[in-house]
Design a protein around this motif. Structure first.
Motif, PDB file in Angstrom:
ATOM      1  N   UNK A 180       0.832  -1.203   0.000  1.00  0.00           N
ATOM      2  CA  UNK A 180       0.000   0.000   0.000  1.00  0.00           C
ATOM      3  C   UNK A 180       0.872   1.260   0.000  1.00  0.00           C
ATOM      4  N   UNK A 181       0.249   2.347  -0.389  1.00  0.00           N
ATOM      5  CA  UNK A 181       0.852   3.668  -0.274  1.00  0.00           C
ATOM      6  C   UNK A 181       0.018   4.484   0.714  1.00  0.00           C
ATOM      7  N   UNK A 182       0.533   5.604   1.160  1.00  0.00           N
ATOM      8  CA  UNK A 182      -0.158   6.359   2.208  1.00  0.00           C
ATOM      9  C   UNK A 182      -0.138   7.860   1.927  1.00  0.00           C
ATOM     10  N   UNK A 183      -1.065   8.541   2.562  1.00  0.00           N
ATOM     11  CA  UNK A 183      -0.969   9.979   2.759  1.00  0.00           C
ATOM     12  C   UNK A 183      -1.109  10.218   4.253  1.00  0.00           C
ATOM     13  N   UNK A 184      -1.446  11.385   4.656  1.00  0.00           N
ATOM     14  CA  UNK A 184      -1.497  11.697   6.088  1.00  0.00           C
ATOM     15  C   UNK A 184      -2.666  11.032   6.811  1.00  0.00           C
ATOM     16  N   UNK A 185      -3.637  10.471   6.063  1.00  0.00           N
ATOM     17  CA  UNK A 185      -4.853   9.959   6.694  1.00  0.00           C
ATOM     18  C   UNK A 185      -5.211   8.534   6.290  1.00  0.00           C
ATOM     19  N   UNK A 186      -4.859   8.117   5.060  1.00  0.00           N
ATOM     20  CA  UNK A 186      -5.321   6.842   4.530  1.00  0.00           C
ATOM     21  C   UNK A 186      -4.175   5.995   3.996  1.00  0.00           C
ATOM     22  N   UNK A 187      -4.449   4.694   3.913  1.00  0.00           N
ATOM     23  CA  UNK A 187      -3.580   3.755   3.204  1.00  0.00           C
ATOM     24  C   UNK A 187      -4.340   3.290   1.965  1.00  0.00           C
ATOM     25  N   UNK A 188      -3.646   3.253   0.827  1.00  0.00           N
ATOM     26  CA  UNK A 188      -4.265   2.895  -0.443  1.00  0.00           C
ATOM     27  C   UNK A 188      -3.639   1.604  -0.947  1.00  0.00           C
ATOM     28  N   UNK A 189      -4.446   0.552  -1.005  1.00  0.00           N
ATOM     29  CA  UNK A 189      -3.927  -0.721  -1.484  1.00  0.00           C
ATOM     30  C   UNK A 189      -3.463  -0.589  -2.923  1.00  0.00           C
ATOM     31  N   UNK A 190      -2.389  -1.298  -3.254  1.00  0.00           N
ATOM     32  CA  UNK A 190      -1.926  -1.306  -4.635  1.00  0.00           C
ATOM     33  C   UNK A 190      -3.048  -1.793  -5.546  1.00  0.00           C
ATOM     34  N   UNK A 191      -3.356  -1.064  -6.604  1.00  0.00           N
ATOM     35  CA  UNK A 191      -4.463  -1.453  -7.502  1.00  0.00           C
ATOM     36  C   UNK A 191      -4.324  -2.873  -8.027  1.00  0.00           C
TER      37      UNK A 191
END
Length: 277
Positions: A180-191
């Motif tokens: 996953x990747x992140x920002x300050x609030x969420x984690x985004x699973x690799x597509x």
């Protein structure tokens, strides 16, 4: 003349009427859910709406547009996490995966998937075992709202430390942060992890089988069902499993007392993994 209903009897009757109204308006049937769980959610909705009697909710369901859907979200069970009960996934990895390796294609149903965390966990596990390219994961829930969230593959960043711990305890040996990747609030699973997951609406209470599966996961869902509804849903799962297919249940769930318990092998009784004989 019969005595008037007690307060408890009157309340139970009103719950019956409310659930009947929800069913008639929405088509979703909660009449065979465990009453204690349903009652807690009704009481919470009454507090939020400052309604004194259940009959007030019945009126809203019948005459207020969209209110039945609001009640559906109240009744939807959305407690989940990545690699929940890590020992279950560890047992699946070490004991079930060797059988799945022999299949040319693998179909897995996550029933009652909520926001998708267990389906995501399965995708990671299959990817690490080199099986994901020939697998299809069907992830279903009765709630459109949670399915819309699941399709995005977005997780709260605050949960990733717990999920990483679960992943390692489940036998994962990669860097979990690579998924996953992140920002300050969420984690985004690799597509790429979402490529073989289909999310769609399915109601275990009223809908029929959707395919034949090699694995069915329905963990910590049927604890909210009455005994007769559990039997109906387990019949649905039995009919949907291929010969030799695997059924994974939650830690507090069992098929031992049910009509078809002799139709399954206790593949891993501790982790509640059963195999259709």
């Amino acid at each position: 003349m019969k005595d008037l209903l007690t307060i408890e009897e009157r309340e139970d009757f009103e719950i019956d009427l409310l659930l009947q109204a929800i069913y008639r308006v929405s088509g979703f049937d909660f009449r065979r859910y465990m009453r204690t769980s349903i009652k807690r959610r009704i009481e919470n909705r009454m507090r939020l709406e400052r309604v004194l009697k259940i009959s007030g909710l019945i009126e809203k369901v019948m005459y207020e547009k969209g209110y039945a859907e609001k009640m559906l979200e109240d009744f939807s069970i959305n407690v989940t996490e990545m690699f929940r009960d890590p020992e279950f996934f560890k047992a699946f990895r070490t004991k079930v995966i060797p059988f799945l390796r022999e299949l040319p294609e693998i179909r897995i149903w996550h029933a009652g998937c909520s926001t998708g965390e267990e389906a995501f966990s399965m995708a990671i596990l299959l990817e690490e075992e080199g099986l994901y390219d020939r697998a299809k994961i069907y992830a279903t829930d009765m709630s459109e709202k949670v399915l819309q969230q699941a399709e995005k593959g977005v997780l709260p960043l605050t949960r990733m430390q717990v999920y990483t711990k679960n992943y390692l305890q489940a036998g994962g040996d990669q860097a979990f942060s690579e998924y996953y990747s992140t920002d300050y609030q969420h984690a985004y699973l690799n597509p790429d992890l979402l490529r073989n997951i289909d999310f769609f609406q399915h109601n275990l209470v009223t809908d029929s089988s959707i395919n034949e599966f090699h694995v069915i996961m329905c963990r910590n869902v049927m604890i909210y069902f009455t005994a007769d509804l559990q039997e109906d849903v387990n019949q649905l799962f039995y009919d949907s499993l291929s010969k030799g297919g695997f059924l994974g249940l939650g830690s507090k769930e069992t098929i031992r007392t049910m009509f078809f318990c002799d139709k399954y092998e206790d593949f891993d009784s501790l982790e509640k993994i059963y195999r259709k004989v």
